[in-house]
Design a protein around this motif. Structure first.
Motif, PDB file in Angstrom:
ATOM      1  N   GLU A  57      -4.904 -25.285 -28.640  1.00 33.06           N
ATOM      2  CA  GLU A  57      -5.439 -24.486 -27.536  1.00 33.06           C
ATOM      3  C   GLU A  57      -5.878 -23.112 -28.041  1.00 33.06           C
ATOM      4  N   ALA A  58      -5.029 -22.470 -28.837  1.00 31.41           N
ATOM      5  CA  ALA A  58      -5.342 -21.122 -29.327  1.00 31.41           C
ATOM      6  C   ALA A  58      -6.589 -21.114 -30.203  1.00 31.41           C
ATOM      7  N   LEU A  59      -6.771 -22.162 -30.992  1.00 29.65           N
ATOM      8  CA  LEU A  59      -7.926 -22.215 -31.893  1.00 29.65           C
ATOM      9  C   LEU A  59      -9.247 -22.268 -31.130  1.00 29.65           C
ATOM     10  N   HIS A  60      -9.217 -22.739 -29.895  1.00 29.26           N
ATOM     11  CA  HIS A  60     -10.444 -22.828 -29.100  1.00 29.26           C
ATOM     12  C   HIS A  60     -10.598 -21.655 -28.131  1.00 29.26           C
ATOM     13  N   TYR A  61      -9.832 -20.617 -28.354  1.00 33.88           N
ATOM     14  CA  TYR A  61      -9.943 -19.452 -27.468  1.00 33.88           C
ATOM     15  C   TYR A  61     -11.284 -18.755 -27.653  1.00 33.88           C
ATOM     16  N   ASP A  62     -12.014 -18.654 -26.561  1.00 30.98           N
ATOM     17  CA  ASP A  62     -13.292 -17.941 -26.532  1.00 30.98           C
ATOM     18  C   ASP A  62     -13.257 -17.009 -25.327  1.00 30.98           C
ATOM     19  N   PRO A  63     -13.120 -15.713 -25.558  1.00 30.95           N
ATOM     20  CA  PRO A  63     -12.990 -14.784 -24.415  1.00 30.95           C
ATOM     21  C   PRO A  63     -14.178 -14.806 -23.475  1.00 30.95           C
ATOM     22  N   GLU A  64     -15.324 -15.333 -23.928  1.00 34.27           N
ATOM     23  CA  GLU A  64     -16.515 -15.396 -23.085  1.00 34.27           C
ATOM     24  C   GLU A  64     -16.636 -16.720 -22.339  1.00 34.27           C
ATOM     25  N   GLY A  65     -15.784 -17.703 -22.683  1.00 36.71           N
ATOM     26  CA  GLY A  65     -15.896 -19.023 -22.072  1.00 36.71           C
ATOM     27  C   GLY A  65     -15.228 -19.095 -20.710  1.00 36.71           C
ATOM     28  N   ARG A  66     -15.641 -20.054 -19.913  1.00 36.75           N
ATOM     29  CA  ARG A  66     -14.982 -20.289 -18.626  1.00 36.75           C
ATOM     30  C   ARG A  66     -13.600 -20.915 -18.848  1.00 36.75           C
ATOM     31  N   TYR A  67     -13.528 -21.753 -19.853  1.00 34.74           N
ATOM     32  CA  TYR A  67     -12.254 -22.387 -20.207  1.00 34.74           C
ATOM     33  C   TYR A  67     -11.413 -21.388 -20.990  1.00 34.74           C
ATOM     34  N   ILE A  68     -10.284 -21.027 -20.425  1.00 28.42           N
ATOM     35  CA  ILE A  68      -9.323 -20.188 -21.123  1.00 28.42           C
ATOM     36  C   ILE A  68      -8.202 -21.107 -21.603  1.00 28.42           C
ATOM     37  N   PRO A  69      -7.924 -21.164 -22.909  1.00 25.47           N
ATOM     38  CA  PRO A  69      -6.905 -22.082 -23.420  1.00 25.47           C
ATOM     39  C   PRO A  69      -5.573 -21.951 -22.680  1.00 25.47           C
ATOM     40  N   LEU A  70      -4.928 -23.091 -22.510  1.00 16.39           N
ATOM     41  CA  LEU A  70      -3.644 -23.174 -21.829  1.00 16.39           C
ATOM     42  C   LEU A  70      -2.524 -23.105 -22.866  1.00 16.39           C
ATOM     43  N   GLY A  71      -1.289 -23.223 -22.400  1.00 19.81           N
ATOM     44  CA  GLY A  71      -0.180 -23.345 -23.326  1.00 19.81           C
ATOM     45  C   GLY A  71      -0.103 -24.761 -23.872  1.00 19.81           C
ATOM     46  N   TRP A 327     -12.634 -30.887 -24.951  1.00 22.90           N
ATOM     47  CA  TRP A 327     -13.708 -31.490 -24.130  1.00 22.90           C
ATOM     48  C   TRP A 327     -13.259 -31.623 -22.680  1.00 22.90           C
ATOM     49  N   TRP A 328     -12.049 -32.033 -22.414  1.00 26.22           N
ATOM     50  CA  TRP A 328     -11.540 -32.118 -21.045  1.00 26.22           C
ATOM     51  C   TRP A 328     -11.748 -30.790 -20.327  1.00 26.22           C
ATOM     52  N   TRP A 329     -11.288 -29.724 -20.969  1.00 27.17           N
ATOM     53  CA  TRP A 329     -11.290 -28.425 -20.309  1.00 27.17           C
ATOM     54  C   TRP A 329     -12.678 -27.804 -20.253  1.00 27.17           C
ATOM     55  N   TRP A 330     -13.486 -27.968 -21.288  1.00 27.76           N
ATOM     56  CA  TRP A 330     -14.869 -27.484 -21.226  1.00 27.76           C
ATOM     57  C   TRP A 330     -15.583 -28.111 -20.029  1.00 27.76           C
ATOM     58  N   THR A 331     -15.315 -29.395 -19.813  1.00 30.03           N
ATOM     59  CA  THR A 331     -15.954 -30.098 -18.704  1.00 30.03           C
ATOM     60  C   THR A 331     -15.395 -29.647 -17.360  1.00 30.03           C
ATOM     61  N   LEU A 332     -14.074 -29.622 -17.250  1.00 28.51           N
ATOM     62  CA  LEU A 332     -13.453 -29.271 -15.980  1.00 28.51           C
ATOM     63  C   LEU A 332     -13.777 -27.845 -15.556  1.00 28.51           C
ATOM     64  N   PHE A 333     -13.753 -26.925 -16.491  1.00 33.11           N
ATOM     65  CA  PHE A 333     -14.003 -25.523 -16.163  1.00 33.11           C
ATOM     66  C   PHE A 333     -15.492 -25.184 -16.070  1.00 33.11           C
ATOM     67  N   GLY A 334     -16.364 -26.096 -16.534  1.00 30.61           N
ATOM     68  CA  GLY A 334     -17.800 -25.906 -16.344  1.00 30.61           C
ATOM     69  C   GLY A 334     -18.540 -25.296 -17.506  1.00 30.61           C
ATOM     70  N   ASP A 335     -17.952 -25.266 -18.698  1.00 27.66           N
ATOM     71  CA  ASP A 335     -18.693 -24.811 -19.878  1.00 27.66           C
ATOM     72  C   ASP A 335     -19.761 -25.831 -20.274  1.00 27.66           C
ATOM     73  N   ILE A 336     -19.503 -27.098 -19.970  1.00 27.57           N
ATOM     74  CA  ILE A 336     -20.494 -28.153 -20.193  1.00 27.57           C
ATOM     75  C   ILE A 336     -20.506 -29.065 -18.970  1.00 27.57           C
ATOM     76  N   GLY A 337     -21.586 -29.822 -18.837  1.00 22.53           N
ATOM     77  CA  GLY A 337     -21.703 -30.766 -17.735  1.00 22.53           C
ATOM     78  C   GLY A 337     -21.326 -32.167 -18.160  1.00 22.53           C
ATOM     79  N   PRO A 338     -21.386 -33.139 -17.237  1.00 27.93           N
ATOM     80  CA  PRO A 338     -21.039 -34.536 -17.517  1.00 27.93           C
ATOM     81  C   PRO A 338     -22.179 -35.273 -18.203  1.00 27.93           C
ATOM     82  N   ASP A 339     -22.546 -34.796 -19.372  1.00 30.60           N
ATOM     83  CA  ASP A 339     -23.694 -35.331 -20.095  1.00 30.60           C
ATOM     84  C   ASP A 339     -23.303 -35.521 -21.555  1.00 30.60           C
ATOM     85  N   ALA A 340     -23.563 -36.709 -22.111  1.00 31.13           N
ATOM     86  CA  ALA A 340     -23.125 -37.011 -23.466  1.00 31.13           C
ATOM     87  C   ALA A 340     -23.787 -36.115 -24.500  1.00 31.13           C
ATOM     88  N   ALA A 341     -25.087 -35.929 -24.400  1.00 27.22           N
ATOM     89  CA  ALA A 341     -25.791 -35.119 -25.399  1.00 27.22           C
ATOM     90  C   ALA A 341     -25.275 -33.680 -25.384  1.00 27.22           C
TER      91      ALA A 341
END
Length: 392
Positions: A57-71, A327-341
């Motif tokens: 989780e910590a390795l994917h921390y991006d302060p600008e992203g919608r997804y904020i890493p969890l514990g 990928w779960w969290w990027w999708t759920l929080f809206g950093d990416i959409g439900p699109d494979a590409a």
């Protein structure tokens, strides 16, 4: 290393079997980590995996992203998933863990369990969702849940996007390492242990990138072909546990013992099945240049030291297989959409950046990739804690 925030052992009243839950840390009151089922699963194993989830989780921390890493957290059940009692045990475990899943533990598939099975058991246990603890953190819960459901409905050439996400990240880790070493993809041979969700997807992405998958191992043994296996045919011939129907093998494919993948004449080994697959004894058989940990904890620390002394680079699980969770969290929080590409592009970009950052630190500090990854986590955890605190 600090002790986990919470550690518990559960005993099933029907079978006497045990299950475990370890919460290593909370961020914004929530921890993330999958649920595994395997015979011999222990509390110590689950605790190590929970700590690994904190790191991922910590390795994917991006302060600008919608997804904020969890514990980080992890669940485990000591049972063979093929046991006739396994499903009932899973339902009872989830029913017992319901207060934690509803409050602060988000979970999903891991070794021995598919997401479909976890979801079905969770519904039977009375849970709205196995990730419902994160819903209060979402800006628009309804839209977010629909986005994730839509993403899970996406298939690419017969395999679900949710199954492919992690393997895409593992494959990109391999490709990034090859690029840094100026090694061309064609002619680079790969052996994969495990052709389940992670191993199967990794094999597909590497084969499509031009590498030659020369061996895959499942519970029946190793299938090998020095000229390269037909990965798509093997994927199509898998059962739900990643076991290949041997009737699908081609004339040039050979059936070898289960541990033959270790010495399959490959430059890259991808252990993608069980923990502790490589130990101090069998590491002597490895001639590969890279071991890329698609599974959790597949290389024992003592073996990794011996491998490093022989010039074998181990790319650690905390980085390599972190793409599924992210990928779960990027999708759920809206950093990416439900699109494979879009998903694959985001995973590749993020994983390559992490691998490059880790390997640059290896070169600068003269250390191993795992030590470099831990150093990156050590840098980032205080930043996350300062922003969100330890428990809230």
């Amino acid at each position: 290393m600090t002790a986990p925030l919470m550690s518990l052992v559960w005993t099933d009243h029907v079978t006497g079997r045990q299950g475990f839950l370890v919460v290593d840390r909370l961020v914004r009151g929530v921890a993330s980590g999958g649920l595994r089922m395997r015979a011999g699963c222990t509390l110590q194993e689950v605790a190590a995996l929970a700590r690994g989830m904190t790191m991922k989780e910590a390795l994917h921390y991006d302060p600008e992203g919608r997804y904020i890493p969890l514990g980080g957290a992890k669940g485990g059940i000591d049972c063979d998933p093929r046991d006739p009692e396994a499903y009932g045990l899973l339902v009872r475990y989830l029913r017992a863990m319901r207060p934690y899943i509803e409050s602060f533990w988000t979970t999903g598939e891991d070794l021995g369990l598919t997401q479909d099975l976890v979801d079905r058991a969770a519904a039977e246990a009375g849970l709205a969702s196995c990730v419902q603890a994160v819903y209060p953190l979402l800006d628009d819960e309804r839209a977010a849940r629909k986005r994730l459901a839509d993403a899970f409905a996406v298939e690419v050439d017969g395999i679900g996007l949710d199954e492919l996400a992690g393997g895409c990240g593992v494959a990109e880790s391999v490709l990034a390492a090859l690029d840094r070493a100026s090694v061309p993809y064609p002619g680079t041979r790969v052996a994969v242990q495990g052709l389940g969700t992670m191993g199967g997807a990794t094999a597909r992405f590497l084969a499509r990138a031009g590498l030659s998958v020369v061996a895959v191992a499942d519970v029946k043994g190793t299938v090998a072909n020095p000229a390269g296996l037909d990965v798509e045919a093997l994927l199509a011939a898998r059962d739900a546990y990643g076991t290949v129907d041997r009737s699908a093998l081609r004339p040039g494919d050979r059936e070898l013992p289960g541990d033959a993948w270790l010495s399959a004449g490959a430059e890259v080994l991808v252990p993608a099945a069980v923990s502790y697959a490589i130990d101090t004894a069998n590491q002597e058989r490895i001639t590969a240049r890279w071991i890329v940990e698609a599974a959790n904890l597949p290389v024992r620390p003592e073996a990794e030291e011996l491998l490093a002394a022989r010039g074998v680079t181990v790319l650690p699980d905390v980085v390599v297989n972190s793409g599924t969770n992210a990928w779960w969290w990027w999708t759920l929080f809206g950093d990416i959409g439900p699109d494979a590409a879009e998903a694959f592009a985001h995973i590749r970009r993020s994983m390559r950046a992490l691998i490059d950052l880790m390997l640059a630190r290896v070169e600068a500090d003269g250390t191993t990739p795992r030590t470099a990854a831990h150093a990156l986590v050590t840098d980032r955890l205080p930043v996350i804690a300062d922003r969100f605190g330890w428990y809230r």
